[in-house]
Design a protein around this motif. Structure first.
Motif, mmCIF file in Angstrom:
data_model
loop_
_atom_site.group_PDB
_atom_site.id
_atom_site.type_symbol
_atom_site.label_atom_id
_atom_site.label_comp_id
_atom_site.label_asym_id
_atom_site.label_seq_id
_atom_site.Cartn_x
_atom_site.Cartn_y
_atom_site.Cartn_z
ATOM 1 N N THR A 21 0.941 -1.085 -0.131
ATOM 2 C CA THR A 21 0.128 0.142 0.104
ATOM 3 C C THR A 21 0.900 1.312 -0.011
ATOM 4 O O THR A 21 0.325 2.203 -0.575
ATOM 5 C CB THR A 21 -0.934 -0.158 1.257
ATOM 6 O OG1 THR A 21 -0.195 -0.201 2.467
ATOM 7 C CG2 THR A 21 -2.031 -1.218 1.102
ATOM 8 N N ASP A 22 2.034 1.223 0.687
ATOM 9 C CA ASP A 22 2.925 2.216 0.578
ATOM 10 C C ASP A 22 3.303 2.549 -0.923
ATOM 11 O O ASP A 22 3.446 3.793 -1.249
ATOM 12 C CB ASP A 22 4.241 2.053 1.459
ATOM 13 C CG ASP A 22 3.759 2.302 2.795
ATOM 14 O OD1 ASP A 22 2.712 2.618 3.240
ATOM 15 O OD2 ASP A 22 4.795 1.669 3.684
ATOM 16 N N ARG B 116 0.640 4.104 -2.834
ATOM 17 C CA ARG B 116 0.438 5.548 -2.483
ATOM 18 C C ARG B 116 1.617 6.599 -3.219
ATOM 19 O O ARG B 116 1.249 7.701 -3.414
ATOM 20 C CB ARG B 116 0.599 5.842 -0.735
ATOM 21 C CG ARG B 116 0.444 7.576 -0.459
ATOM 22 C CD ARG B 116 0.163 7.495 0.994
ATOM 23 N NE ARG B 116 1.568 6.935 1.878
ATOM 24 C CZ ARG B 116 1.727 5.747 2.507
ATOM 25 N NH1 ARG B 116 0.761 4.893 2.607
ATOM 26 N NH2 ARG B 116 2.715 5.611 3.239
ATOM 27 N N SER C 211 0.464 6.969 -6.504
ATOM 28 C CA SER C 211 -0.745 8.143 -6.507
ATOM 29 C C SER C 211 -0.205 9.455 -6.487
ATOM 30 O O SER C 211 -0.696 10.489 -6.730
ATOM 31 C CB SER C 211 -1.487 8.005 -5.464
ATOM 32 O OG SER C 211 -1.117 8.095 -4.120
ATOM 33 N N ARG C 212 1.144 9.660 -5.781
ATOM 34 C CA ARG C 212 1.834 10.984 -5.558
ATOM 35 C C ARG C 212 2.809 11.235 -6.771
ATOM 36 O O ARG C 212 3.438 12.032 -6.742
ATOM 37 C CB ARG C 212 2.294 11.090 -4.316
ATOM 38 C CG ARG C 212 1.318 11.064 -3.323
ATOM 39 C CD ARG C 212 1.954 11.015 -2.044
ATOM 40 N NE ARG C 212 0.983 10.791 -0.775
ATOM 41 C CZ ARG C 212 1.577 10.802 0.492
ATOM 42 N NH1 ARG C 212 2.727 10.658 0.927
ATOM 43 N NH2 ARG C 212 0.479 10.679 1.386
ATOM 44 N N TYR D 178 -4.298 0.411 -6.060
ATOM 45 C CA TYR D 178 -4.430 1.851 -5.928
ATOM 46 C C TYR D 178 -5.429 2.174 -5.113
ATOM 47 O O TYR D 178 -5.405 3.243 -4.434
ATOM 48 C CB TYR D 178 -4.625 2.427 -7.376
ATOM 49 C CG TYR D 178 -4.299 3.884 -7.481
ATOM 50 C CD1 TYR D 178 -3.012 4.408 -8.138
ATOM 51 C CD2 TYR D 178 -5.503 4.509 -7.554
ATOM 52 C CE1 TYR D 178 -2.916 5.543 -8.128
ATOM 53 C CE2 TYR D 178 -5.195 6.004 -7.847
ATOM 54 C CZ TYR D 178 -4.090 6.490 -7.909
ATOM 55 O OH TYR D 178 -3.941 8.059 -8.391
ATOM 56 N N THR E 242 -6.511 1.762 -2.537
ATOM 57 C CA THR E 242 -6.292 1.638 -0.840
ATOM 58 C C THR E 242 -5.731 3.105 -0.582
ATOM 59 O O THR E 242 -5.552 3.393 0.707
ATOM 60 C CB THR E 242 -5.156 0.384 -0.694
ATOM 61 O OG1 THR E 242 -3.832 0.934 -1.177
ATOM 62 C CG2 THR E 242 -5.469 -0.779 -0.826
ATOM 63 N N THR E 243 -5.262 3.947 -1.566
ATOM 64 C CA THR E 243 -5.098 5.252 -1.365
ATOM 65 C C THR E 243 -6.076 5.997 -0.960
ATOM 66 O O THR E 243 -5.851 7.235 -0.660
ATOM 67 C CB THR E 243 -4.098 5.739 -2.511
ATOM 68 O OG1 THR E 243 -4.894 5.907 -3.664
ATOM 69 C CG2 THR E 243 -2.953 4.875 -2.823
ATOM 70 N N TRP E 244 -7.442 5.777 -1.198
ATOM 71 C CA TRP E 244 -8.378 6.603 -1.127
ATOM 72 C C TRP E 244 -8.755 6.696 0.629
ATOM 73 O O TRP E 244 -9.601 7.444 0.785
ATOM 74 C CB TRP E 244 -9.518 5.983 -1.783
ATOM 75 C CG TRP E 244 -9.365 6.042 -3.341
ATOM 76 C CD1 TRP E 244 -8.304 6.847 -3.968
ATOM 77 C CD2 TRP E 244 -10.043 5.440 -4.183
ATOM 78 N NE1 TRP E 244 -8.310 6.507 -5.234
ATOM 79 C CE2 TRP E 244 -9.340 5.577 -5.560
ATOM 80 C CE3 TRP E 244 -11.062 4.503 -4.282
ATOM 81 C CZ2 TRP E 244 -9.648 5.092 -6.657
ATOM 82 C CZ3 TRP E 244 -11.573 3.750 -5.455
ATOM 83 C CH2 TRP E 244 -10.668 3.923 -6.749
#
Length: 427
Positions: free
Chosen positions: A49-50, A53, A56-57, A78, A80-82
């Motif tokens: 999940t890291d 994230r 996503s950045r 992806y 999971t970043t929400w």
């Protein structure tokens, strides 16, 4: 309350139970994470999940230390970043992979093993209703997805859907490196080994006919489809960083925590005294017995007798002789147990089966007791405790591997007609 026969005679009920079991674990896991110092979520899931994230950045997912996986996994996670409950998305996806795997196991047992509904469902339940399988997936291990790809590969080969099998093989190796060992068994299994003449007589091919049919159309299609899939998946994402972190890293890794492997103590020493151990390449030498057994000896001896059981033996050998072995690796071979156990001596001779199971469990328990004292209590249990426990578990696994190989080796080779020779004979 319905009997077990009635329960396993209704596949929908079995699958519903398996799904509910995993949903309950997902909910409980979220509660434990929020209320206990000991977290339910696996550390690997935090790594996944890291990485998602970071994506996503706009950063490289390999900025996350210890991310050694395909970028596809980070993209799949992806959502999971929400935030909020979306954090459980990956665990839900992995648990769904368990269910798909169980369904494929059931289909293969019904169609290719000739089992009735109840019997096939009982053996599929070894995976679907297994607490260890459900726990590992709902804690955030991606093994459920890998298992689905591997069993789908077996299904595609048995269905003679060669291009589909090749694509699944390429995808599996891209996702996690170990499925490459199955290429040897599938390749060997696809080759003709006999010509069925009129009646029930079987005529073995001559040596030059074996040579000329070695490169069969099916084998060529398998190699091309798997190679193209693998290269396309590897070529379009991340280039050298992907190759380094996903594949090349395994040749030098010296992981030692939570490691059941017989190499565990040596890896501990190499990690603690890195400079002194620079000339001792045990992490590379470990591949020699492992690959000899899983990539050459077992496929050559067993693939034509029973492909699924040969894949079990390959995986069991690969995990047993691997320099790193954690609990989730056991799922790699457990998924093949429903195909092997029905005709195995472990069931025909209950005393043997119970002994194997008890020794396997006790071997883990002995190691975990020593490992807990070392890793959680800070006690030095390297020698003799952890060392003896690692050797004991290794020997138990070697013995079980011997039982599996002997069982499969006693079977008759499956007759796979050589199409070219059949057409030649008919002229």
């Amino acid at each position: 309350m319905p009997s077990l026969s009635a329960f396993f005679s209704r596949p929908r009920l079995v699958f519903a139970t398996a799904i509910f079991f995993r949903l309950a674990l997902l909910i409980y896991g979220r509660w434990q994470d929020a209320n206990s110092a000991v977290k339910y979520t696996d550390v690997d899931y935090l790594v996944f999940t890291d990485a998602a994230r970071f994506l996503s950045r706009g950063r490289s997912l390999y900025d996350r230390a210890t991310y050694r996986y395909t970028p596809l996994l980070a993209w799949l996670l992806y959502p999971t970043t929400w935030g909020g409950w979306y954090f459980e998305f990956g665990k839900t996806l992995f648990a769904a992979g368990d269910i798909v795997t169980g369904w494929l196991v059931y289909i293969i047992l019904r169609k290719h093993k000739g089992m009735g509904t109840e019997r096939a469902m009982r053996f599929a339940g070894i995976w679907l209703l297994n607490p260890m399988v459900a726990n590992i997936s709902t804690r955030g291990s991606s093994e459920g997805l890998v298992a689905a790809v591997v069993v789908a590969l077996l299904w595609a080969v048995l269905e003679r859907r060669i291009e589909v099998a090749g694509c699944l093989l390429g995808l599996g190796v891209h996702f996690k490196i170990y499925p490459f060992i199955y290429a040897a068994s599938v390749f060997w299994w696809l080759g003709g080994n006999a010509v069925r003449a009129k009646g029930e007589n079987v005529v073995r091919p001559r040596w030059y006919e074996v040579v000329t049919t070695f490169v069969s159309p099916a084998r060529v299609r398998l190699v091309l489809s798997s190679g193209i899939t693998f290269m396309l998946l590897n070529g379009v994402i991340y280039g050298l960083p992907f190759l380094e972190h996903t594949y090349l890293y395994h040749f030098t890794r010296i992981d030692h925590r939570h490691n059941f492997s017989v190499y565990n103590t040596v890896l501990h020493l190499n990690s603690a005294y890195y400079q002194e151990a620079a000339g001792l390449k045990i992490e590379s030498l470990a591949f020699i017995p492992q690959l000899f057994l899983s990539l050459f000896a077992i496929p050559a001896l067993l693939a034509k007798k029973d492909l699924a059981s040969a894949m079990l033996a390959q995986t069991f050998a690969f995990v047993t002789f691997n320099k790193v072995c954690t609990s989730q690796y056991f799922l790699w071979y457990m998924v093949f147990l429903p195909f092997y156990l029905p005709d195995s001596s472990l069931l025909r001779r209950p005393r043997l089966g119970i002994t194997a199971l008890v020794l396997w469990v006790l071997g883990q328990a002995a190691w975990l007791q020593q490992g807990y004292q070392l890793e959680f209590l800070g006690m030095s249990t390297f020698v003799p405790g952890l060392w003896i426990a690692s050797i004991g578990f290794f020997l138990v696994n070697c013995w079980i591997l011997g039982v599996i190989v002997a069982d499969v080796g006693d079977k008759e080779d499956v007759v796979i007609p050589v199409v070219a020779l059949e057409s030649k004979k008919g002229r």
